[in-house]
Design a protein around this motif. Structure first.
Motif, PDB file in Angstrom:
ATOM      1  N   ASP A  24       8.485 -10.649 -10.583  1.00 50.54           N
ATOM      2  CA  ASP A  24       9.429 -10.120 -11.569  1.00 50.54           C
ATOM      3  C   ASP A  24      10.397 -11.221 -11.969  1.00 50.54           C
ATOM      4  OD1 ASP A  24      11.712  -8.750 -12.730  1.00 50.54           O
ATOM      5  OD2 ASP A  24      10.841  -6.924 -11.928  1.00 50.54           O
ATOM      6  N   PRO A  25      10.656 -11.400 -13.271  1.00 51.54           N
ATOM      7  CA  PRO A  25      11.584 -12.452 -13.684  1.00 51.54           C
ATOM      8  C   PRO A  25      13.007 -12.233 -13.166  1.00 51.54           C
ATOM      9  CG  PRO A  25      10.710 -11.279 -15.599  1.00 51.54           C
ATOM     10  CD  PRO A  25      10.030 -10.731 -14.396  1.00 51.54           C
ATOM     11  N   ALA A  26      13.327 -11.018 -12.746  1.00 53.09           N
ATOM     12  CA  ALA A  26      14.655 -10.744 -12.189  1.00 53.09           C
ATOM     13  C   ALA A  26      14.863 -11.469 -10.865  1.00 53.09           C
ATOM     14  CB  ALA A  26      14.858  -9.242 -12.004  1.00 53.09           C
ATOM     15  N   ARG A  27      13.781 -11.882 -10.203  1.00 50.08           N
ATOM     16  CA  ARG A  27      13.916 -12.606  -8.935  1.00 50.08           C
ATOM     17  C   ARG A  27      14.564 -13.974  -9.108  1.00 50.08           C
ATOM     18  NH1 ARG A  27       8.929 -12.191  -4.876  1.00 50.08           N
ATOM     19  NH2 ARG A  27      10.211 -13.803  -3.965  1.00 50.08           N
ATOM     20  N   ALA A  28      14.706 -14.437 -10.348  1.00 49.32           N
ATOM     21  CA  ALA A  28      15.366 -15.720 -10.595  1.00 49.32           C
ATOM     22  C   ALA A  28      16.871 -15.610 -10.376  1.00 49.32           C
ATOM     23  CB  ALA A  28      15.086 -16.203 -12.012  1.00 49.32           C
ATOM     24  N   PHE A  29      17.383 -14.391 -10.214  1.00 49.70           N
ATOM     25  CA  PHE A  29      18.809 -14.151 -10.015  1.00 49.70           C
ATOM     26  C   PHE A  29      19.047 -13.600  -8.622  1.00 49.70           C
ATOM     27  CE2 PHE A  29      17.904 -13.862 -14.470  1.00 49.70           C
ATOM     28  CZ  PHE A  29      18.941 -14.554 -15.057  1.00 49.70           C
ATOM     29  N   PRO A  30      20.218 -13.870  -8.026  1.00 50.71           N
ATOM     30  CA  PRO A  30      20.528 -13.277  -6.728  1.00 50.71           C
ATOM     31  C   PRO A  30      20.707 -11.763  -6.855  1.00 50.71           C
ATOM     32  CG  PRO A  30      22.183 -14.928  -7.344  1.00 50.71           C
ATOM     33  CD  PRO A  30      21.233 -14.801  -8.474  1.00 50.71           C
ATOM     34  N   CYS A  31      20.405 -11.032  -5.806  1.00 53.62           N
ATOM     35  CA  CYS A  31      20.534  -9.573  -5.813  1.00 53.62           C
ATOM     36  C   CYS A  31      21.929  -9.184  -5.330  1.00 53.62           C
ATOM     37  CB  CYS A  31      19.478  -8.927  -4.930  1.00 53.62           C
ATOM     38  SG  CYS A  31      19.530  -7.128  -4.960  1.00 53.62           S
ATOM     39  N   THR A  32      22.630  -8.413  -6.151  1.00 55.47           N
ATOM     40  CA  THR A  32      23.980  -7.970  -5.782  1.00 55.47           C
ATOM     41  C   THR A  32      23.948  -6.795  -4.814  1.00 55.47           C
ATOM     42  OG1 THR A  32      24.065  -6.541  -7.733  1.00 55.47           O
ATOM     43  CG2 THR A  32      24.989  -8.760  -7.947  1.00 55.47           C
ATOM     44  N   HIS A  33      22.798  -6.150  -4.667  1.00 56.30           N
ATOM     45  CA  HIS A  33      22.698  -5.001  -3.764  1.00 56.30           C
ATOM     46  C   HIS A  33      22.448  -5.427  -2.315  1.00 56.30           C
ATOM     47  CE1 HIS A  33      21.985  -0.919  -2.486  1.00 56.30           C
ATOM     48  NE2 HIS A  33      20.825  -1.289  -1.966  1.00 56.30           N
ATOM     49  N   CYS A  34      21.437  -6.267  -2.119  1.00 60.00           N
ATOM     50  CA  CYS A  34      21.067  -6.631  -0.740  1.00 60.00           C
ATOM     51  C   CYS A  34      21.471  -8.053  -0.362  1.00 60.00           C
ATOM     52  CB  CYS A  34      19.569  -6.449  -0.539  1.00 60.00           C
ATOM     53  SG  CYS A  34      18.529  -7.573  -1.498  1.00 60.00           S
ATOM     54  N   ILE A  44      15.682  -4.325   2.379  1.00 60.26           N
ATOM     55  CA  ILE A  44      16.409  -3.102   2.703  1.00 60.26           C
ATOM     56  C   ILE A  44      17.595  -3.540   3.555  1.00 60.26           C
ATOM     57  CG2 ILE A  44      16.328  -0.893   3.905  1.00 60.26           C
ATOM     58  CD1 ILE A  44      13.301  -0.876   3.315  1.00 60.26           C
ATOM     59  N   PRO A  45      18.827  -3.346   3.063  1.00 65.74           N
ATOM     60  CA  PRO A  45      19.990  -3.886   3.778  1.00 65.74           C
ATOM     61  C   PRO A  45      20.128  -3.414   5.223  1.00 65.74           C
ATOM     62  CG  PRO A  45      20.618  -3.198   1.585  1.00 65.74           C
ATOM     63  CD  PRO A  45      19.214  -2.730   1.796  1.00 65.74           C
ATOM     64  N   SER A  46      19.783  -2.175   5.517  1.00 67.85           N
ATOM     65  CA  SER A  46      19.977  -1.662   6.881  1.00 67.85           C
ATOM     66  C   SER A  46      18.964  -2.206   7.879  1.00 67.85           C
ATOM     67  CB  SER A  46      19.916  -0.135   6.877  1.00 67.85           C
ATOM     68  OG  SER A  46      18.645   0.304   6.446  1.00 67.85           O
ATOM     69  N   ARG A  47      17.750  -2.542   7.417  1.00 69.19           N
ATOM     70  CA  ARG A  47      16.705  -3.000   8.325  1.00 69.19           C
ATOM     71  C   ARG A  47      16.253  -4.427   8.095  1.00 69.19           C
ATOM     72  NH1 ARG A  47      12.002   1.024   8.013  1.00 69.19           N
ATOM     73  NH2 ARG A  47      12.483   0.926   5.813  1.00 69.19           N
ATOM     74  N   GLY A  48      16.542  -4.989   6.935  1.00 66.52           N
ATOM     75  CA  GLY A  48      16.128  -6.355   6.651  1.00 66.52           C
ATOM     76  C   GLY A  48      14.665  -6.500   6.278  1.00 66.52           C
ATOM     77  N   VAL A  49      13.996  -5.391   5.976  1.00 64.66           N
ATOM     78  CA  VAL A  49      12.579  -5.414   5.617  1.00 64.66           C
ATOM     79  C   VAL A  49      12.445  -5.815   4.147  1.00 64.66           C
ATOM     80  CG1 VAL A  49      10.495  -3.991   5.404  1.00 64.66           C
ATOM     81  CG2 VAL A  49      12.067  -3.633   7.311  1.00 64.66           C
ATOM     82  N   ALA A  50      11.560  -6.754   3.870  1.00 66.41           N
ATOM     83  CA  ALA A  50      11.346  -7.216   2.495  1.00 66.41           C
ATOM     84  C   ALA A  50      10.665  -6.138   1.661  1.00 66.41           C
ATOM     85  CB  ALA A  50      10.510  -8.485   2.491  1.00 66.41           C
TER      86      ALA A  50
END
Length: 105
Positions: A24-34, A44-50
């Motif tokens: 996904d081209p969005a992967r070129a940006f850092p994720c503000t959620h996780c 997944i922020p609680s478990r760290g699973v990709a």
């Protein structure tokens, strides 16, 4: 340029992320959620699973950064708004998502 086995790759880093197939081209940006860095998979922020996909916040960040919004008539990097107020949670209009997809193609 990226170095591999002592030689430079023929593609500059500035366009490399647009040419990655299947990503996904969005992967070129850092994720503000996780908090995943650019070109890293969302987790997944609680478990760290990709995750196989990307969070909606990351997609919204990309759309806001690269595309104009035909709905509210704002330029790139300006948040979308409704009735003079920015959309809640950094959301963007659906038309801006479409513009961002067209820009990547």
């Amino acid at each position: 340029m990226t170095h591999r086995y002592g030689q430079t790759a023929p593609m500059p880093d500035s366009i490399r992320h647009f040419m990655r197939s299947g990503k996904d081209p969005a992967r070129a940006f850092p994720c503000t959620h996780c908090g995943a860095g650019a070109h890293q998979p969302c987790r997944i922020p609680s478990r760290g699973v990709a995750l196989a996909g990307v969070h909606e916040q990351r997609i919204n960040t990309r759309a806001q950064t690269v595309a104009c919004c035909p709905t509210c008539q704002v330029t790139p990097t300006v948040p979308c708004h409704a009735n003079g107020r920015a959309l809640e949670g950094g959301a963007v209009h659906r038309a801006r998502h479409i513009e961002a997809k067209d820009e990547a193609a």
